[in-house]
Design an enzyme around this catalytic site. Structure first.
Site, PDB file in Angstrom:
ATOM      1  N   GLU A 194       0.819  -1.225   0.000  1.00  0.00           N
ATOM      2  CA  GLU A 194       0.000   0.000   0.000  1.00  0.00           C
ATOM      3  C   GLU A 194       0.852   1.273   0.000  1.00  0.00           C
ATOM      4  O   GLU A 194       1.927   1.314   0.586  1.00  0.00           O
ATOM      5  CB  GLU A 194      -0.959  -0.012   1.189  1.00  0.00           C
ATOM      6  CG  GLU A 194      -0.295   0.243   2.531  1.00  0.00           C
ATOM      7  CD  GLU A 194      -0.878   1.471   3.221  1.00  0.00           C
ATOM      8  OE1 GLU A 194      -1.334   2.399   2.531  1.00  0.00           O
ATOM      9  OE2 GLU A 194      -0.855   1.508   4.461  1.00  0.00           O
ATOM     10  N   HIS A 369      -1.177   4.655   8.260  1.00  0.00           N
ATOM     11  CA  HIS A 369      -0.461   4.176   7.071  1.00  0.00           C
ATOM     12  C   HIS A 369       1.032   4.450   7.210  1.00  0.00           C
ATOM     13  O   HIS A 369       1.430   5.545   7.619  1.00  0.00           O
ATOM     14  CB  HIS A 369      -0.984   4.881   5.819  1.00  0.00           C
ATOM     15  CG  HIS A 369      -2.445   4.631   5.575  1.00  0.00           C
ATOM     16  ND1 HIS A 369      -2.911   3.509   4.945  1.00  0.00           N
ATOM     17  CD2 HIS A 369      -3.546   5.361   5.895  1.00  0.00           C
ATOM     18  CE1 HIS A 369      -4.242   3.557   4.872  1.00  0.00           C
ATOM     19  NE2 HIS A 369      -4.642   4.671   5.449  1.00  0.00           N
TER      20      HIS A 369
END
Lengths: 554, 554
Positions: A194, A369
């Site tokens: 990601e 993240h």
């Protein structure tokens, strides 16, 4: 296509965008789908409620789709599931917490009983055709997240899900470094990782930072504390609970998704709430304000959510008073900055102390993240031959590619794909030369589809309004029987009565001329009226309202 | 009201908002207006082009308005001037550069010849009634900015305009510390000071930082350099010129406002461009790319501006090639982040190096507005008795108030006003107890006004579309003569033909029932049809399209 011995990978959502993640692995004849998220429309998509992946390709190959595996329970990974299952009802595999959130969604869509849900955990293994599928724990801003390993005849394909490496998380759910190292040692052919924070330098700060800051703010507050965060951020909520406990506060929950998610988290053992701490929002007035914490939804400035209504004094039974402290324990997602600012402003007007900021600048939020160093660590552990950056706008994928090369992925072995671009792997060589069809699917109320025409109409009317021109035509000779009527909506002109007179003259002249020229067709008249009126209005007002001529035959 | 010996201060724009600044000072019977800006609508104001101040109060008191004084040439200070002067044509006072920009605007509105423009500078003095008005230089992100001192019988009132204290500006236009110290020593009764960056700690970084960074980037670039910034930021443009000169590049300008403003700046001596440096954009292909700089508009992501068109390959005659460098030398204004990101993405897709970031994080932008320490310095120099924070959302005004108190303004002597709130000063005592009427005025094409109804219509149609229901009624007995016709625009339903059948039945039944009950009025029928159809559509589709019944008498 003879798919013998071919393994293919592609996305139906999540590339060149943030949201509506959906990936697929095809191994021989079997298709396994990873995640099925939604995203929220920007203002240009007038009236659209949701955007979900376009699953045309999967529907065309329905018989080969074997399973949906879900990495975690965020909306951009589960929001499209009910729409997907209604079309392709395959077994769904997800962890205990993720399943809890999926179940809420399926219940709302009245599709829970029809669905086949399987609980998995990091030690599970699934065999589908020639693939054996296993998992590894990752840390993110929601409990119970997984990365996935697909062992195929061509080699191992790893999908990271969303992750960061937080060595001091609030929930003890560390990314499993040892397992990742093992996977890397066994050999990874292709890594999908990601990219959300690929532009940010350094490591993501630890959730622990937020806990420490929350605690010191709670210590100072002499009145109510209101904390707004994502309902799914159970770690953050746990830390609010810790801080409340230390300062002897009771906790009330506001907002439907906060109540729902905290319910799932408590029931399934992901949240530790001291007995007697939770109180009903209606009972906060029985307590002195220094004994109250409120946890609410709306940190993104959503107009109908709890925080927005609190900020304008429109939450029944709960008011914010001067000297109350409001903490926005979540950074604004790009695009939401303005709405969040408006709420902060309104809170100040009520006399509250407000703690807010972008990113981690307020000390009350850290991203879920991984930043650049987290991303490099993942690639280093996995040592993949091929690399596909996923989840993100083009610039994020691009920066992630640079990171991959900086830790040893061969230049030329990274594929920056678009949704629909396919990577085919045969004889351990990956190539990207073909695509599957893909677009976006819009949800408007209960309707699902493409809606291009409808949106075009809405845009034109939203910009300049609309003029309806009613043409009463004779059934016998296609002459006009009376003066045309003109009705406007959303159209401005400071001198409309003069404009109307002029339009009526143009219409009458047009119809008469065509008639005189023996052109009796109503359709020709309608088209000509539309053209000439559009032209006149544009010249006279610089606007382009939608012109709708309506023929009435009498 | 007997205004004898009363001095009043109020805003008609600029408070609880960023933009459309407009302030007024009333001294006895005389009104002087300061600035007349615009602001740009957010997405909720469908189709609106501009928002300008509502000058109803000034029109009502037209005979007492003596002058418009303009502090500087940014849109949020001059954008409303043509609309204002068309209603109240008073003399306009501004500096040489500011006047240049105002003239462009008035020319576009064909009102230049009718206007009375007076050039002033920092040493000018204007006498209006009992007020003598003088000025002081401030530094900001556009040349030739002024603060204003109104010497009234009640005492001195100071309006800062927009400012920061940059000790190493690119244009040698420092804020005049010595003059400010003098003004402070003479005594300031009331200070109106701008609040844009009242939430940011420290001093605003100097423009010099940008110059240094630009130069080192230019040195490294081996291909074209494209710089996008605000056309009005002449200092920034000057630094791009310096960097181009050092690296032997020629300079092409793209975008109408860039050409306009650079024209005014050169013509009036605010920009030093080496002879032969400027080239026509069409001629860049005659030069090797390492000899070309392009300076363009569109740093805020505006869809029609040069940078956006360059990023999608739609600028005729100019292309961006791999290895070109694009510098966004301007931070995104809140609300523009998403559009800017899209452009950055598209530039990466073209293979360009892109240098961008929020605020001063990229090193390519510094704010033109003072941070907290700048603001404290202004208040310290002016030593006002009363303080009114201006220019900004509520939270900015609030933080500015705290800053004022931290440097010695008495608590209770600060007024946080809304647009229309008046501060009256009599016997050197300030009070805020009354208001003047004020709202917002919208500009849509060539129309100017309130437009509330029109916007409400546009919003409803934009959200859910529209259904027109044509009811052919008999002229004699108010019965329906034929089946009603239903036309939809912007309305979605996956099963429209069934919906249409059902609607026609509802309409026919409604009309028949009313008729049977001897209620012949067409208006009653129309209303009832609208109500029942709305209700049915909402139940059946969860949508609320606009329903427009149209009666046709035959």
């Amino acid at each position: 296509m003879n798919r013998n011995g071919i393994v293919s990978v592609f996305a139906l959502g999540g590339l060149h965008e943030v949201g509506k993640n959906m990936y697929a692995i095809e191994c021989g004849e079997d298709i396994v789908v990873i995640d099925c998220g939604n995203k929220f429309p920007d203002e240009s998509l007038l009236g659209i409620d949701l955007i979900i992946p376009d699953i045309f390709y999967l529907i065309e190959n329905k018989d080969r789709v074997r399973a949906l595996i879900v990495t975690h329970g965020h909306e951009d990974h589960i929001g499209g599931i009910p729409y997907f299952l209604k079309k392709i009802n395959v077994p769904v595999y997800a962890t205990r917490f993720t399943l809890g959130l999926i179940e809420i969604k399926l219940k709302e869509h009245r599709f829970l009983r029809e669905s086949e849900l399987h609980e998995i955990h990091s030690e599970s293994e699934i065999q589908i055709g020639d693939m054996s599928i296993s998992f590894f724990k990752v840390n993110h801003s929601i409990p119970d997240c997984l990365g996935i390993v697909f062992s195929t005849p061509e080699g191992n394909i790893v999908h990271t899900g969303d992750f960061k490496f937080d060595l001091t998380p609030a929930n003890n759910e560390r990314s499993d470094l040892h397992r990742m190292a093992e996977i890397g040692n066994r050999g990874v052919l292709l890594l999908l990782s990601e990219s959300t924070n690929a532009e940010r330098k350094g490591f993501t700060p630890s959730e622990q930072m937020v806990g420490d800051n929350l605690e010191s703010i709670f210590m100072k507050c002499k009145q109510k504390v209101i904390v707004s965060t994502f309902a799914s951020n159970v770690s953050r909520i746990q830390q609010v609970i810790h801080a409340s406990k230390k300062t002897r506060r009771k906790l009330a929950l506001l907002g439907r998704s906060m109540v729902n998610v905290v319910g799932v988290a408590m029931e399934r053992g992901y949240l530790d709430v001291p007995k007697g701490m939770l109180i009903d929002a209606r009972d906060i007035h029985d307590l002195p304000p220094e004994m109250v914490t409120i946890l609410c939804t709306g940190s993104q400035g959503e107009a109908m959510a709890a925080l927005s209504r609190l900020s304008t004094g429109n939450f029944r039974g709960v008011d914010i008073y001067p000297e109350d402290t409001v903490i926005l324990a979540a950074g604004p997602i790009p695009g939401n900055e303005k709405n969040v600012s408006t709420i902060v402003d309104n809170l100040y007007k009520l006399g509250a102390h407000v703690i807010y900021g972008s990113g981690s600048s307020s000390g009350m939020h850290v991203s879920g993240h991984g930043y650049q160093e987290d991303l490099k660590l993942m690639i280093t552990l996995m040592k993949p031959k091929y690399f596909v950056p996923i989840h993100g706008e083009y610039r994020m994928l691009y920066h992630h590619q640079l990171l991959a090369e900086s830790v040893g992925v061969e230049p030329g072995n990274t594929f920056i794909l678009k949704n629909g671009d396919v990577v085919d792997i045969q004889n351990s060589v990956a190539r990207s030369t073909r695509t599957v069809p893909v677009g976006s699917t819009y949800v408007d109320g209960i309707d699902v589809g493409n809606m291009e025409f409808v949106l075009r109409d809405r845009k034109q009317i939203a910009e300049d309004g609309m003029l309806m021109i009613i043409l009463p035509m004779s059934r016998e000779n296609a002459k006009m029987l009376a003066e045309p009527e003109i009705i406007s909506r959303g159209f401005v002109d400071n001198n409309f009565s003069e404009l109307r007179k002029r339009m009526i003259r143009i219409i009458q002249e047009t119809v008469d001329e065509l008639h005189a020229a023996d052109r009796y067709s109503w359709n020709v008249k309608k088209k000509q009226v539309k053209r000439l009126i559009s032209q006149y209005i544009k010249e006279r007002t610089k606007k382009e309202p939608m012109i709708v001529p309506i023929l009435i035959e009498i």
